[in-house]
Scaffold this active site. Structure first.
Site, PDB file in Angstrom:
ATOM      1  N   ASP A  20      17.769  99.905  40.901  1.00 54.15           N
ATOM      2  CA  ASP A  20      16.919 100.214  42.046  1.00 54.15           C
ATOM      3  C   ASP A  20      16.047 101.426  41.687  1.00 54.15           C
ATOM      4  O   ASP A  20      16.572 102.451  41.255  1.00 54.15           O
ATOM      5  CB  ASP A  20      17.829 100.529  43.249  1.00 54.15           C
ATOM      6  CG  ASP A  20      17.039 100.808  44.509  1.00 54.15           C
ATOM      7  OD1 ASP A  20      15.830 100.502  44.536  1.00 54.15           O
ATOM      8  OD2 ASP A  20      17.646 101.322  45.476  1.00 54.15           O
ATOM      9  N   ASP A  24      16.189 101.910  47.964  1.00 56.75           N
ATOM     10  CA  ASP A  24      16.423 101.179  49.218  1.00 56.75           C
ATOM     11  C   ASP A  24      17.713 100.362  49.111  1.00 56.75           C
ATOM     12  O   ASP A  24      18.032  99.567  49.986  1.00 56.75           O
ATOM     13  CB  ASP A  24      15.232 100.263  49.561  1.00 56.75           C
ATOM     14  CG  ASP A  24      14.984  99.210  48.500  1.00 56.75           C
ATOM     15  OD1 ASP A  24      15.666  99.227  47.440  1.00 56.75           O
ATOM     16  OD2 ASP A  24      14.109  98.343  48.708  1.00 56.75           O
ATOM     17  N   ASP A  28      14.889  96.328  41.717  1.00 54.30           N
ATOM     18  CA  ASP A  28      13.474  95.942  41.778  1.00 54.30           C
ATOM     19  C   ASP A  28      12.846  95.894  40.382  1.00 54.30           C
ATOM     20  O   ASP A  28      13.495  96.224  39.383  1.00 54.30           O
ATOM     21  CB  ASP A  28      12.702  96.897  42.700  1.00 54.30           C
ATOM     22  CG  ASP A  28      13.014  98.348  42.402  1.00 54.30           C
ATOM     23  OD1 ASP A  28      13.017  98.700  41.204  1.00 54.30           O
ATOM     24  OD2 ASP A  28      13.293  99.120  43.346  1.00 54.30           O
ATOM     25  N   ASP A  97      12.601  82.145  36.329  1.00 52.81           N
ATOM     26  CA  ASP A  97      13.405  81.137  36.993  1.00 52.81           C
ATOM     27  C   ASP A  97      12.451  80.213  37.735  1.00 52.81           C
ATOM     28  O   ASP A  97      11.551  80.670  38.436  1.00 52.81           O
ATOM     29  CB  ASP A  97      14.373  81.805  37.976  1.00 52.81           C
ATOM     30  CG  ASP A  97      15.726  81.115  38.010  1.00 52.81           C
ATOM     31  OD1 ASP A  97      15.741  79.897  38.194  1.00 52.81           O
ATOM     32  OD2 ASP A  97      16.741  81.820  37.864  1.00 52.81           O
ATOM     33  N   ASP A 198      16.040  75.576  37.715  1.00 49.56           N
ATOM     34  CA  ASP A 198      17.148  75.467  38.655  1.00 49.56           C
ATOM     35  C   ASP A 198      17.439  74.004  39.015  1.00 49.56           C
ATOM     36  O   ASP A 198      16.512  73.269  39.386  1.00 49.56           O
ATOM     37  CB  ASP A 198      16.747  76.236  39.927  1.00 49.56           C
ATOM     38  CG  ASP A 198      17.909  76.494  40.855  1.00 49.56           C
ATOM     39  OD1 ASP A 198      18.835  77.200  40.445  1.00 49.56           O
ATOM     40  OD2 ASP A 198      17.881  75.994  41.991  1.00 49.56           O
ATOM     41  N   GLU A 255      18.978  73.863  34.171  1.00 43.22           N
ATOM     42  CA  GLU A 255      20.319  74.004  34.754  1.00 43.22           C
ATOM     43  C   GLU A 255      20.720  72.642  35.303  1.00 43.22           C
ATOM     44  O   GLU A 255      20.006  72.074  36.136  1.00 43.22           O
ATOM     45  CB  GLU A 255      20.317  75.041  35.879  1.00 43.22           C
ATOM     46  CG  GLU A 255      21.729  75.342  36.358  1.00 43.22           C
ATOM     47  CD  GLU A 255      21.832  75.665  37.832  1.00 43.22           C
ATOM     48  OE1 GLU A 255      22.819  76.293  38.226  1.00 43.22           O
ATOM     49  OE2 GLU A 255      20.940  75.268  38.616  1.00 43.22           O
ATOM     50  N   HIS A 331      24.824  84.296  37.485  1.00 42.42           N
ATOM     51  CA  HIS A 331      24.924  84.808  38.858  1.00 42.42           C
ATOM     52  C   HIS A 331      25.718  83.889  39.790  1.00 42.42           C
ATOM     53  O   HIS A 331      25.922  84.227  40.948  1.00 42.42           O
ATOM     54  CB  HIS A 331      23.511  85.019  39.411  1.00 42.42           C
ATOM     55  CG  HIS A 331      22.769  83.713  39.490  1.00 42.42           C
ATOM     56  ND1 HIS A 331      22.342  83.036  38.367  1.00 42.42           N
ATOM     57  CD2 HIS A 331      22.408  82.950  40.538  1.00 42.42           C
ATOM     58  CE1 HIS A 331      21.761  81.918  38.733  1.00 42.42           C
ATOM     59  NE2 HIS A 331      21.782  81.824  40.048  1.00 42.42           N
ATOM     60  N   ASP A 332      26.123  82.709  39.313  1.00 39.56           N
ATOM     61  CA  ASP A 332      26.905  81.781  40.138  1.00 39.56           C
ATOM     62  C   ASP A 332      28.375  81.744  39.733  1.00 39.56           C
ATOM     63  O   ASP A 332      29.167  81.040  40.358  1.00 39.56           O
ATOM     64  CB  ASP A 332      26.378  80.341  39.989  1.00 39.56           C
ATOM     65  CG  ASP A 332      24.986  80.155  40.568  1.00 39.56           C
ATOM     66  OD1 ASP A 332      24.600  80.925  41.467  1.00 39.56           O
ATOM     67  OD2 ASP A 332      24.293  79.227  40.103  1.00 39.56           O
TER      68      ASP A 332
HETATM   69  O1  TEU Z   1      22.817  76.570  41.299  1.00 44.32           O
HETATM   70  C1  TEU Z   1      23.190  75.239  41.384  1.00 44.32           C
HETATM   71  C2  TEU Z   1      24.626  75.108  41.507  1.00 44.32           C
HETATM   72  O2  TEU Z   1      25.244  74.333  40.836  1.00 44.32           O
HETATM   73  C3  TEU Z   1      25.278  76.047  42.443  1.00 44.32           C
HETATM   74  O3  TEU Z   1      24.605  76.133  43.621  1.00 44.32           O
HETATM   75  C4  TEU Z   1      26.647  75.644  42.716  1.00 44.32           C
HETATM   76  O4  TEU Z   1      26.655  74.502  43.514  1.00 44.32           O
HETATM   77  C5  TEU Z   1      27.250  76.799  43.461  1.00 44.32           C
HETATM   78  O5  TEU Z   1      27.030  77.957  42.696  1.00 44.32           O
HETATM   79  C6  TEU Z   1      28.710  76.598  43.644  1.00 44.32           C
HETATM   80  O6  TEU Z   1      29.329  76.579  42.390  1.00 44.32           O
HETATM   81  C7  TEU Z   1      21.492  76.927  41.387  1.00 44.32           C
HETATM   82  C8  TEU Z   1      21.378  78.436  41.404  1.00 44.32           C
HETATM   83  O7  TEU Z   1      21.838  78.939  40.183  1.00 44.32           O
HETATM   84  C9  TEU Z   1      22.115  78.971  42.578  1.00 44.32           C
HETATM   85  O8  TEU Z   1      22.148  80.371  42.601  1.00 44.32           O
HETATM   86  C10 TEU Z   1      21.425  78.448  43.807  1.00 44.32           C
HETATM   87  O9  TEU Z   1      22.139  78.833  44.951  1.00 44.32           O
HETATM   88  C11 TEU Z   1      21.291  76.934  43.787  1.00 44.32           C
HETATM   89  O10 TEU Z   1      20.872  76.411  42.538  1.00 44.32           O
HETATM   90  C12 TEU Z   1      20.248  76.504  44.772  1.00 44.32           C
HETATM   91  O11 TEU Z   1      18.997  76.911  44.332  1.00 44.32           O
END
Ligand code: TEU
Length: 558
Positions: A20, A24, A28, A97, A198, A255, A331-332
């Site tokens: 950041d 805030d 960023d 992305d 994505d 992805e 991030h997932d």
């Molecule tokens: O992720 C797709 C996806 O497989 C995930 O949404 C998964 O279903 C979820 O993380 C549960 O495991 C992509 C992005 O990486 C994610 O951050 C988004 O939320 C999603 O698409 C929708 O855009």
């Protein structure tokens, strides 16, 4: 085999959680720019930025309301241009992305689309009549609930595979497709170097949108088997390639939940008609619950046998035909050291983080590192549902605990601690100072409480840190062609070993022997390596030969 991205390493930045600059509490673009020297020091080649576009942030930027504007909390286009220029001056490339399975419901295309059946943007999205006052089909959304939302204005439903605020784009419409290609070309002309796409294998929906299979007790069917790798997907990606990728020097990764090796061989084929590589999900699905309704919400660990079998399958199936991407974290996903390693003691955290890094970075493909992975950041293990902010975690808790009473709250908190996406999204730990040096303001997402011990400042001051180990792995990839082009082979007899993973990489000049103790105890294994073999990298200071110490990782070259 000579594309520049084949021996590259990619670092993913999650903008809201990286740095950041204006206090805030939200990361960023200026913050990212100020940390590019750090990323460069690690030695990576490409920085992938999770979405920075204008967005109401219902799904943290994966709901885009303007593809050609920057979200104001992240800065403006001038900040982006400065970031791109600084990155390029450091020799770093920028991968954007690209979220084009859906937009935000606040995107102007959708605002127009919902106005009327004859609106020029109507067919940019997927609208259907209801069936006897019910949803057009039985699909569920990946974020729980139905995949359809009724819109009074025109008395029809629109499809949203994710949140209701993320309507799916209609890829059957050539005008819509060309709007996407124009937007991609606009970014490429600006100088960006690639796209991470994505859920790109979801864009071709099945003809007639038929019902999916579901168990009697389930309200909605999982649409993935029907929407993943749909009948026109290869046609769409080839068209995108002709209109965008063939005109610029771009690196692309799709992805692809639900992709198998056969499909991947076509998507990421060396013939270069579609994408450079894909993110497969099979190794991310090895742990979780045994109950399919609960999916990943469980505490079953992946076995080494399953993990090795899966990684080996992908190494072998794509060899010589297509290109793998290699990842543990994003991030997932939860943090790899907490998931496949051991974060129960400081010693095991460091050893197992290095061991897992060796496992991944010695495979064939392009490795991805998610921010914080390089210092061995762990899951946050939040104690209350109130600590969670991710829509996916909150909805799952609501459905399984509150609505369906399938799991008690205590168990669900445990499962969230293991699998919630929030584990990856806690702010980057830069120092032991206030909020880990991320921001002077309380961050949008709680810090992981261990930041006083695990942070960049400490990692940089310690020559034995996870950071310098990653740096060395990256440097090895850049200097030894065998890591990029060498053939992968499991050591004979290793397939059933429940404690050790051993494989070789071989080209005409060199062989690498990779030995990984996946346990927290000492054990003995004998592998044949020539007497003059050189120890290339290891997470211990010395080598005890056949005696392997907890999480010992070593690579010989000969
Ligand atoms: O992720 C797709 C996806 O497989 C995930 O949404 C998964 O279903 C979820 O993380 C549960 O495991 C992509 C992005 O990486 C994610 O951050 C988004 O939320 C999603 O698409 C929708 O855009």
């Amino acid at each position: 085999m000579d594309n520049w991205w084949r021996n590259a390493v990619i670092y993913q930045v999650y903008p809201a959680s990286f740095q950041d600059s204006d206090d805030d509490g939200i990361g960023d673009l200026k913050g990212i720019t100020s940390r590019l020297d750090y990323i460069k020091k690690l030695g990576v080649d490409i920085v992938w930025l999770s979405p920075i576009y204008e967005s109401p942030q219902v799904d943290n930027g994966y709901d885009i309301s303007d593809y050609q504007a920057i979200n104001p909390t992240f800065g403006d286009m001038a900040d982006f241009d400065a970031l791109l220029a600084k990155a390029h001056s450091l020799g770093l490339k920028i991968m954007m992305d690209l979220v084009v399975n859906h937009t935000s419901d606040e995107h102007k295309w959708f605002q127009e689309s919902r106005k009327g059946k004859d609106n020029p943007y109507r067919d940019y999205y997927i609208w259907r009549d209801g069936k006897n006052g019910e949803n057009p089909n039985n699909w569920g959304s990946f974020f729980t609930g139905p995949a359809w939302k009724y819109d009074e204005e025109t008395d029809q439903y629109y499809l949203h595979l994710f949140a209701p605020q993320q309507p799916d784009l209609n890829w059957e419409n050539p005008k819509m497709r060309h709007s996407i290609y124009d937007m991609m070309n606009w970014w490429a002309d600006k100088g960006v170097d690639g796209f991470r796409m994505d859920v790109i294998n979801y864009i071709s929906k099945p003809k007639g949108l038929p019902d999916g299979k579901k168990a009697d007790h389930e309200k909605y069917a999982n649409p993935e088997p029907l929407v993943a790798n749909g009948h026109r997907i290869h046609e769409f990606l080839q068209e995108m390639h002709q209109n965008v990728m063939s005109k610029h020097d771009l690196v692309t990764v799709g992805e692809m939940p639900g992709v198998n090796v056969t499909e991947a061989r076509q998507y990421a084929n060396f013939d270069d008609k579609e994408l450079n590589m894909v993110f497969q999900f099979e190794h991310m699905g090895l742990d979780g619950s045994d109950n399919p309704t609960l999916g990943r919400w469980g505490d079953r660990k992946a076995s080494l046998k399953d993990l090795r079998a899966n990684l080996t399958k992908w190494q072998e199936a794509l060899s010589g035909t297509a290109w793998n991407s290699l990842y543990w974290d994003n991030h997932d996903q939860p943090r790899v050291v907490s998931r496949f390693g051991d974060d129960s003691t400081e010693e095991n955290r460091v050893l197992s983080a290095k061991m897992l890094a060796t496992m991944l970075h010695m495979q064939q493909g392009t490795p991805y590192i998610f921010e914080g992975e390089e210092i061995g950041m762990t899951n946050a293990y939040f104690k209350s549902i109130d600590d969670y902010v991710d829509i996916d975690s909150i909805n799952a808790y609501q459905q399984f605990v509150e609505d369906e009473h399938l799991i008690d709250s205590k168990s669900m908190i445990k499962y969230l601690g293991l699998h919630s996406r929030d584990n990856a999204r806690t702010p980057m730990q830069w120092s032991s100072g206030k909020n880990a040096g991320f921001s002077a303001h309380d961050p949008w997402e709680h810090m992981n409480s261990n930041y006083k011990t695990i942070n960049v400042e400490r990692a940089l001051a310690d020559p034995d840190s996870v950071f310098y180990y990653y740096q060395k792995l990256i440097e090895l990839r850049h200097t030894l062609p065998v890591i990029t082009d060498g053939k992968y082979q499991l050591v004979a007899g290793n397939e059933n070993d429940e404690e050790v993973y051993a494989f070789t990489r071989k080209n005409t000049e060199m062989t690498l022997l990779v030995i990984l103790n996946d346990t927290a105890h000492d054990l003995n294994r004998h592998y044949d390596a020539p007497k003059d073999a050189k120890l290339l990298i290891s997470n211990y200071a010395d080598d005890l030969g056949d005696h392997l110490r907890p999480f010992e990782a070593k690579v010989y070259s000969y």
